[in-house]
Design a protein around this motif. Structure first.
Motif, mmCIF file in Angstrom:
data_model
loop_
_atom_site.group_PDB
_atom_site.id
_atom_site.type_symbol
_atom_site.label_atom_id
_atom_site.label_comp_id
_atom_site.label_asym_id
_atom_site.label_seq_id
_atom_site.Cartn_x
_atom_site.Cartn_y
_atom_site.Cartn_z
ATOM 1 N N HIS A 187 24.081 23.335 9.083
ATOM 2 C CA HIS A 187 23.521 23.109 7.749
ATOM 3 C C HIS A 187 22.002 23.138 7.815
ATOM 4 C CE1 HIS A 187 23.707 19.141 9.567
ATOM 5 N NE2 HIS A 187 22.819 18.698 8.689
ATOM 6 N N THR A 195 23.439 31.002 5.630
ATOM 7 C CA THR A 195 24.217 31.354 4.434
ATOM 8 C C THR A 195 23.306 31.340 3.206
ATOM 9 O OG1 THR A 195 24.840 29.082 3.914
ATOM 10 C CG2 THR A 195 26.288 30.294 5.423
ATOM 11 N N GLU A 238 23.776 29.619 0.537
ATOM 12 C CA GLU A 238 23.566 28.231 0.109
ATOM 13 C C GLU A 238 22.477 27.568 0.935
ATOM 14 O OE1 GLU A 238 26.414 29.648 0.757
ATOM 15 O OE2 GLU A 238 27.912 29.180 -0.757
ATOM 16 N N ARG A 246 35.606 31.038 1.567
ATOM 17 C CA ARG A 246 36.080 29.835 2.275
ATOM 18 C C ARG A 246 35.874 29.951 3.774
ATOM 19 N NH1 ARG A 246 35.852 25.746 1.094
ATOM 20 N NH2 ARG A 246 37.450 24.988 2.511
ATOM 21 N N LYS A 298 33.458 26.827 5.099
ATOM 22 C CA LYS A 298 32.533 26.240 4.130
ATOM 23 C C LYS A 298 32.925 24.797 3.835
ATOM 24 C CE LYS A 298 30.312 29.270 1.771
ATOM 25 N NZ LYS A 298 29.940 30.328 0.825
ATOM 26 N N GLY A 310 24.720 23.530 1.849
ATOM 27 C CA GLY A 310 25.006 24.637 2.759
ATOM 28 C C GLY A 310 25.777 24.253 4.010
ATOM 29 N N GLN A 326 28.573 23.870 6.727
ATOM 30 C CA GLN A 326 29.781 24.580 7.131
ATOM 31 C C GLN A 326 30.227 24.023 8.481
ATOM 32 O OE1 GLN A 326 28.618 28.704 7.399
ATOM 33 N NE2 GLN A 326 26.899 28.290 8.761
#
Ligand SMILES: [Zn+2]
Length: 260
Positions: A97, A122, A124, A151, A163, A170, A172
């Protein structure tokens, strides 16, 4: 007159103290972990995706210890755990993250040109204001192609991203399957200590408030992880800041020390 004033001041002080006590009591309590998780992740599908290409799987998982912060109050890590202190360890792994302690090393790396093409952030993570705090300026963010997926995402043969927004937008999880069959699940900061998963018990509300976390989403993720201890005991959860757990994995040769 003076007595009335004194009484009023006394009442105001008492009311403020009461508010403080209530805030502290609520802040140190924890959001309940539900008995049934609604976190939408199917381990069977994750395992299948990991080996779906038929390409060779990674041969080992390595960890690089970066630093340690001591004196973190235990009660902020596991709710109700008392006021002792725990150490927080920091390891370099895949970016779970966008918090600074997990990815600022990339933004400030002297070899950024070299590593940029190998960094996967990512959409996000790159859009989160937390990335800016970690040193990812707009100019720097423009150099990365955001990774977009729903997903699950097969990052490499044997490595699946899952995710799990909650701790940050963000966040995961990273599932890793090695060639010899060993399996790991890097949980980032969904848990800060293996006790969060084992009990299962969240960190206290105060920590959610400070971090701006989605406590409900995290509670369901934690129950999912807790269930896996029973349903998939061969899958080793790796808690990002739990130094004792990492030492145990290193001692048992499950994870190798130091990056190559
Ligand atoms: Zn974090």
């Amino acid at each position: 007159m003076k007595r009335t004033l004194r009484r009023r001041v006394g009442l105001v002080v008492a009311a403020l103290l009461l508010v403080l006590v209530v805030v502290a009591a609520v802040g140190l309590s924890d959001v309940n972990v539900p008995e049934t998780s609604r976190f939408d992740a199917d381990l069977g599908a994750i395992r299948a995706l990991a080996v779906s290409t038929g390409a060779p799987l990674p041969t080992g998982l390595r960890s690089q210890h970066v630093s340690r912060a001591s004196g973190v109050p235990h009660a902020l890590v596991v709710a109700g755990a008392g006021f002792g202190e725990v150490a927080f360890d920091f390891y370099a792994t895949v970016v779970t993250h966008e918090h600074f302690d997990h990815c600022a090393g990339i933004a400030h790396s002297a070899s950024l040109d070299e590593v940029a093409s190998r960094v996967h952030l990512t959409d996000e993570q790159l859009r989160s204001p937390l990335a800016e705090e970690a040193g990812f300026t707009a100019e720097l963010r423009a150099r990365f192609t955001p990774l977009q997926y729903e997903r699950l995402h097969l990052l490499r043969p044997g490595v699946v991203l899952i995710k799990a927004p909650g701790h940050t937008p963000g966040t995961q999880l990273v599932y890793v399957r090695l060639a010899d069959g060993r399996e790991f699940l890097l949980v980032g900061d969904v848990a800060w200590h293996q006790d969060n998963i084992r009990l299962p018990r969240m960190h206290p509300r105060l920590t959610h408030w400070i971090g701006g976390e989605d406590a409900q989403a995290m509670a369901h993720q934690l129950q999912w992880l807790h269930d896996l201890l029973r349903t998939a005991p061969e899958l080793h959860p790796v808690v990002a800041h739990d130094g004792a757990q990492m030492q145990d994995y290193l001692r048992r040769g499950l994870i190798l020390d130091g990056l190559l």
